[in-house]
Motif scaffolding. Structure first.
Motif, PDB file in Angstrom:
ATOM      1  N   UNK A 202      -5.873 -32.332  24.269  1.00 63.29           N
ATOM      2  CA  UNK A 202      -6.663 -32.579  23.147  1.00 63.29           C
ATOM      3  C   UNK A 202      -7.181 -33.901  23.167  1.00 63.29           C
ATOM      4  N   UNK A 203      -8.364 -34.169  22.384  1.00 61.50           N
ATOM      5  CA  UNK A 203      -9.033 -35.476  22.397  1.00 61.50           C
ATOM      6  C   UNK A 203      -8.954 -35.904  20.971  1.00 61.50           C
ATOM      7  N   UNK A 204      -8.427 -36.963  20.488  1.00 58.52           N
ATOM      8  CA  UNK A 204      -8.225 -37.366  19.089  1.00 58.52           C
ATOM      9  C   UNK A 204      -9.216 -38.288  18.775  1.00 58.52           C
ATOM     10  N   UNK A 205      -9.788 -38.253  17.579  1.00 57.79           N
ATOM     11  CA  UNK A 205     -10.770 -38.989  17.212  1.00 57.79           C
ATOM     12  C   UNK A 205     -10.469 -39.761  15.749  1.00 57.79           C
ATOM     13  N   UNK A 260     -11.747 -37.175  34.923  1.00 61.61           N
ATOM     14  CA  UNK A 260     -10.711 -37.109  33.879  1.00 61.61           C
ATOM     15  C   UNK A 260     -10.307 -35.953  33.240  1.00 61.61           C
ATOM     16  N   UNK A 261     -11.418 -35.051  33.011  1.00 62.60           N
ATOM     17  CA  UNK A 261     -11.160 -33.538  32.503  1.00 62.60           C
ATOM     18  C   UNK A 261     -10.868 -32.388  33.404  1.00 62.60           C
ATOM     19  N   UNK A 262     -10.918 -32.887  34.830  1.00 66.71           N
ATOM     20  CA  UNK A 262     -10.797 -31.762  35.699  1.00 66.71           C
ATOM     21  C   UNK A 262      -9.517 -30.994  35.830  1.00 66.71           C
ATOM     22  N   UNK A 263      -8.318 -31.640  35.288  1.00 69.12           N
ATOM     23  CA  UNK A 263      -7.162 -30.731  35.280  1.00 69.12           C
ATOM     24  C   UNK A 263      -7.157 -29.786  34.373  1.00 69.12           C
ATOM     25  N   UNK A 264      -8.071 -29.798  33.134  1.00 66.98           N
ATOM     26  CA  UNK A 264      -7.903 -28.906  32.022  1.00 66.98           C
ATOM     27  C   UNK A 264      -8.790 -27.905  31.966  1.00 66.98           C
ATOM     28  N   UNK A 265      -8.534 -26.502  31.403  1.00 68.23           N
ATOM     29  CA  UNK A 265      -9.267 -25.398  31.456  1.00 68.23           C
ATOM     30  C   UNK A 265     -10.008 -25.459  29.722  1.00 68.23           C
ATOM     31  N   UNK A 266      -9.331 -26.112  28.894  1.00 68.77           N
ATOM     32  CA  UNK A 266      -9.598 -26.042  27.371  1.00 68.77           C
ATOM     33  C   UNK A 266      -9.316 -27.336  27.039  1.00 68.77           C
ATOM     34  N   UNK A 267     -10.635 -28.361  26.496  1.00 70.73           N
ATOM     35  CA  UNK A 267     -10.482 -29.415  25.765  1.00 70.73           C
ATOM     36  C   UNK A 267     -10.961 -29.525  24.547  1.00 70.73           C
ATOM     37  N   UNK A 268      -9.924 -29.830  23.270  1.00 66.09           N
ATOM     38  CA  UNK A 268     -10.061 -29.541  22.141  1.00 66.09           C
ATOM     39  C   UNK A 268     -10.367 -31.054  21.453  1.00 66.09           C
ATOM     40  N   UNK A 269     -11.748 -31.266  20.891  1.00 60.49           N
ATOM     41  CA  UNK A 269     -11.631 -32.579  20.238  1.00 60.49           C
ATOM     42  C   UNK A 269     -11.403 -32.398  18.815  1.00 60.49           C
ATOM     43  N   UNK A 270     -10.607 -33.390  18.182  1.00 54.89           N
ATOM     44  CA  UNK A 270     -10.224 -33.137  16.837  1.00 54.89           C
ATOM     45  C   UNK A 270     -10.520 -34.462  16.161  1.00 54.89           C
ATOM     46  N   UNK A 292     -14.861 -26.340  26.089  1.00 54.44           N
ATOM     47  CA  UNK A 292     -14.881 -27.484  25.023  1.00 54.44           C
ATOM     48  C   UNK A 292     -14.935 -26.699  23.689  1.00 54.44           C
ATOM     49  N   UNK A 293     -14.119 -27.422  22.807  1.00 55.18           N
ATOM     50  CA  UNK A 293     -14.115 -26.803  21.499  1.00 55.18           C
ATOM     51  C   UNK A 293     -13.942 -28.038  20.543  1.00 55.18           C
ATOM     52  N   UNK A 294     -14.426 -27.990  19.380  1.00 54.77           N
ATOM     53  CA  UNK A 294     -14.187 -29.167  18.214  1.00 54.77           C
ATOM     54  C   UNK A 294     -13.814 -28.545  17.248  1.00 54.77           C
ATOM     55  N   UNK A 295     -12.782 -29.309  16.558  1.00 53.21           N
ATOM     56  CA  UNK A 295     -12.447 -29.157  15.090  1.00 53.21           C
ATOM     57  C   UNK A 295     -12.783 -30.639  14.431  1.00 53.21           C
ATOM     58  N   UNK A 296     -14.047 -30.316  13.341  1.00 49.01           N
ATOM     59  CA  UNK A 296     -14.161 -31.527  12.533  1.00 49.01           C
ATOM     60  C   UNK A 296     -14.388 -31.282  11.265  1.00 49.01           C
ATOM     61  N   UNK A 297     -14.468 -32.344  10.354  1.00 52.66           N
ATOM     62  CA  UNK A 297     -14.774 -32.055   9.018  1.00 52.66           C
ATOM     63  C   UNK A 297     -15.932 -32.792   8.707  1.00 52.66           C
ATOM     64  N   UNK A 307     -20.595 -27.223  22.602  1.00 53.38           N
ATOM     65  CA  UNK A 307     -19.180 -26.672  22.683  1.00 53.38           C
ATOM     66  C   UNK A 307     -19.551 -24.931  22.703  1.00 53.38           C
ATOM     67  N   UNK A 308     -18.286 -24.463  23.241  1.00 59.39           N
ATOM     68  CA  UNK A 308     -18.259 -23.040  22.795  1.00 59.39           C
ATOM     69  C   UNK A 308     -17.719 -22.732  21.609  1.00 59.39           C
ATOM     70  N   UNK A 309     -17.075 -23.446  20.816  1.00 58.96           N
ATOM     71  CA  UNK A 309     -16.450 -23.264  19.411  1.00 58.96           C
ATOM     72  C   UNK A 309     -16.474 -24.353  18.702  1.00 58.96           C
ATOM     73  N   UNK A 310     -17.072 -24.440  17.640  1.00 56.04           N
ATOM     74  CA  UNK A 310     -17.089 -25.478  16.595  1.00 56.04           C
ATOM     75  C   UNK A 310     -16.465 -25.221  15.311  1.00 56.04           C
ATOM     76  N   UNK A 311     -15.334 -25.699  14.691  1.00 58.36           N
ATOM     77  CA  UNK A 311     -14.734 -25.287  13.375  1.00 58.36           C
ATOM     78  C   UNK A 311     -14.970 -26.399  12.482  1.00 58.36           C
ATOM     79  N   UNK A 312     -15.672 -26.242  11.432  1.00 59.51           N
ATOM     80  CA  UNK A 312     -15.659 -27.229  10.189  1.00 59.51           C
ATOM     81  C   UNK A 312     -14.831 -26.990   9.199  1.00 59.51           C
ATOM     82  N   UNK A 313     -13.756 -27.765   9.158  1.00 54.66           N
ATOM     83  CA  UNK A 313     -12.629 -27.577   8.216  1.00 54.66           C
ATOM     84  C   UNK A 313     -11.775 -29.038   8.169  1.00 54.66           C
ATOM     85  N   UNK A 314     -11.090 -28.748   7.007  1.00 54.54           N
ATOM     86  CA  UNK A 314     -10.062 -30.287   6.764  1.00 54.54           C
ATOM     87  C   UNK A 314      -9.361 -30.318   7.877  1.00 54.54           C
ATOM     88  N   UNK A 315      -9.140 -31.513   8.340  1.00 52.24           N
ATOM     89  CA  UNK A 315      -8.402 -31.677   9.734  1.00 52.24           C
ATOM     90  C   UNK A 315      -6.890 -31.491   9.688  1.00 52.24           C
TER      91      UNK A 315
END
Length: 532
Positions: A202-205, A260-270, A292-297, A307-315
């Motif tokens: 996960x990537x926290x924002x 830095x991201x090499x060990x991960x097969x999915x990174x989700x930024x929140x 790569x995927x994204x969850x954002x408001x 990203x492959x998937x972006x989700x627009x939603x309340x975090x």
């Protein structure tokens, strides 16, 4: 006779806009003369300080702050700070004075072409068609600032305030509610990606930096049992940085980012951009095989995300729903080792920024707000001063200087029970040093630690990276302590480690209760290494 001014005050009260940050001019006097007793006026000595303090106030309260600016000169001076407020997602209602409506066509003295002056940084700009439209415009600005998270401008000709309020149109909604639920189909889609991943991260924002955001993201991380990285160049901390799953801060260049991201097969930024960089670098953001995927408001953030998937939603609601939906993982992830604090300097050895930050970290209460503006020392601050509660770390998302001093003042005014410490470079402090007067006058007990190396150290290092010599001189003769004292602010200069420990030790007992600001100018050696 009830006036537009009276009706505007009622709208301000309705939306909680009762603290007014300003550096006024003649086009605003009609609004300000005999201000009602229930409206507080906060004076700052430059528009950058006005907007910076209001931005800090809005961030700490998570509600719109009210700003008043003086026509072209005031708005022009504030443009950089308003851009910072937009990228920091700070809700501001900004009233901008304009010349008398009755002779604007002749472009009189102090008239301004104001609507486009800030470019696209405001979330809304409105010049009311009639004086009677001003109260409704203020309400619309309050809603826009809240829902779109940024500064909303209302340009008001100076004679409008005295016009009769006898034909007011239907105002903006008295209340505006946003849905906070999570769409089950979207939850299922993202949960499926996470379930398929062998080694997610996960990537926290910054957008996750709320009590509810921290709780929901922590629950999701613990359910996945995966590393959590902090976004690069983040203005807020989106996850507890003393948690066992916290992995550190992402680097700001592509080569190190891919490593830095090499060990991960999915990174989700929140609640973070994907993946914010500084200098351009060749190649992709992530290594081959990392999805790569994204969850954002933030709709803009979603639209531009690679990203492959972006989700627009309340975090918070969405993270909580994800935590219930994804399967639990038992395998413990590999977490990079934490940076060890440096040993104290030996007698006669110069102080370095890391010495100061390590000593500060040992003494800071867990709920202290650290406001950062020290570009050359920011990596050390991140490594040595972890954010342990929401709002523990605040910085300028735009990267421009002049934010930390006024923002720290606004945060302390809005959250007087929380200790507030601004850590700034001496070069950075000079961009809004006059903000200290506001802290003195309004008895704002923030502490300002100025790391003084007498130069723009980060610029020196960048020049060296480009293989050249910097053409700009040092400014060793500048005394931040003397400048602070000239503005009425108590200040002391520290040159030795024992002095630093003594000063910080005496501050510990006063952090929460102090009403007097203090500047500690700490002489530090210019660093010789810098990585953004």
């Amino acid at each position: 006779m009830r006036t537009v001014r009276d009706a505007a005050f009622d709208v301000m009260r309705q939306h909680g806009l009762t603290t007014l940050f300003a550096n006024p001019g003649s086009t605003e006097v009609a609004l300000l003369a005999d201000l009602p007793d229930d409206l507080a006026f906060v004076l700052a000595l430059h528009e950058g300080s006005v907007v910076g303090a209001a931005t800090g106030w809005a961030i700490a309260r998570d509600q719109p702050a009210l700003v008043l600016l003086h026509t072209t000169a005031g708005l022009g001076n504030a443009v950089g700070a308003l851009a910072t407020a937009r990228v920091n997602r700070a809700p501001l209602v900004v009233l901008v004075g304009q010349q008398d409506r009755r002779h604007l066509a002749q472009e009189p003295f102090l008239a301004g072409n104001l609507e486009g002056l800030c470019g696209e940084y405001p979330v809304r700009v409105e010049t009311p068609i009639r004086a009677q439209d001003v109260p409704g415009a203020i309400g619309r600005a309050a809603h826009a600032a809240t829902t779109r998270r940024g500064p909303a401008l209302v340009i008001v000709p100076m004679n409008d305030w005295a016009e009769p309020a006898d034909d007011l149109p239907v105002p903006a909604p008295a209340a505006l509610r946003q849905a906070t639920g999570a769409d089950p189909e979207a939850v299922a889609h993202l949960a499926g990606l996470l379930a398929e991943a062998r080694s997610p991260a996960l990537v926290a924002g910054s957008a996750a930096d709320t009590e509810a955001g921290w709780a929901a993201l922590t629950a999701l991380a613990e359910r996945l049992n995966c590393p959590v990285w902090q976004e690069s160049f983040g203005a807020r901390a989106g996850f507890p940085q003393d948690h066992r799953l916290f992995a550190g801060h992402l680097p700001g260049d592509r080569a190190r980012l891919r490593e830095t991201l090499a060990p991960y097969d999915l990174v989700l930024a929140v609640g973070a951009p994907v993946l914010r960089q500084y200098a351009y670098g060749e190649g992709p953001l992530a290594p081959a095989g990392t999805r790569l995927a994204l969850l954002t408001d933030d709709a803009d953030e979603a639209h531009r995300a690679p990203v492959e998937l972006a989700v627009l939603a309340p975090l918070p609601a969405f993270c909580a729903a994800l935590a219930e939906r994804v399967p639990a993982r038992a395998q413990a992830p590999a977490i990079p080792a934490r940076t060890a604090p440096p040993a104290p300097p030996r007698p006669g050895e110069p102080l370095r920024a890391a010495h100061v930050l390590s000593a500060l970290a040992e003494r800071l209460p867990a709920d202290a707000v650290v406001v950062e503006e020290t570009p050359s020392s920011r990596p050390e601050l991140h490594a040595l001063v972890p954010a342990r509660q929401p709002l523990d770390f605040v910085s300028a998302a735009m990267g421009g200087l002049g934010f930390a001093l006024p923002a720290a003042i606004g945060i302390r005014m809005a959250a007087p029970r929380r200790p507030v410490v601004a850590v700034v470079g001496d070069g950075s402090s000079l961009y809004q040093i006059q903000a200290l007067w506001t802290a003195v006058h309004y008895e704002v007990g923030a502490v300002f630690i100025v790391l003084a190396n007498g130069r723009y150290a980060v610029m020196d290092r960048l020049a060296e990276k480009h293989g050249g010599k910097a053409p700009w001189p040092a400014f060793d003769q500048v005394s931040v302590r003397s400048l602070a004292e000239s503005l009425g602010c108590p200040a002391r200069r520290v040159t030795r480690y024992d002095e630093l420990v003594s000063e910080l030790g005496s501050l510990v007992a006063t952090f929460e209760t102090r009403t007097e600001p203090l500047v500690l100018e700490v002489a530090v050696e210019a660093e010789t290494a810098f990585q953004p």
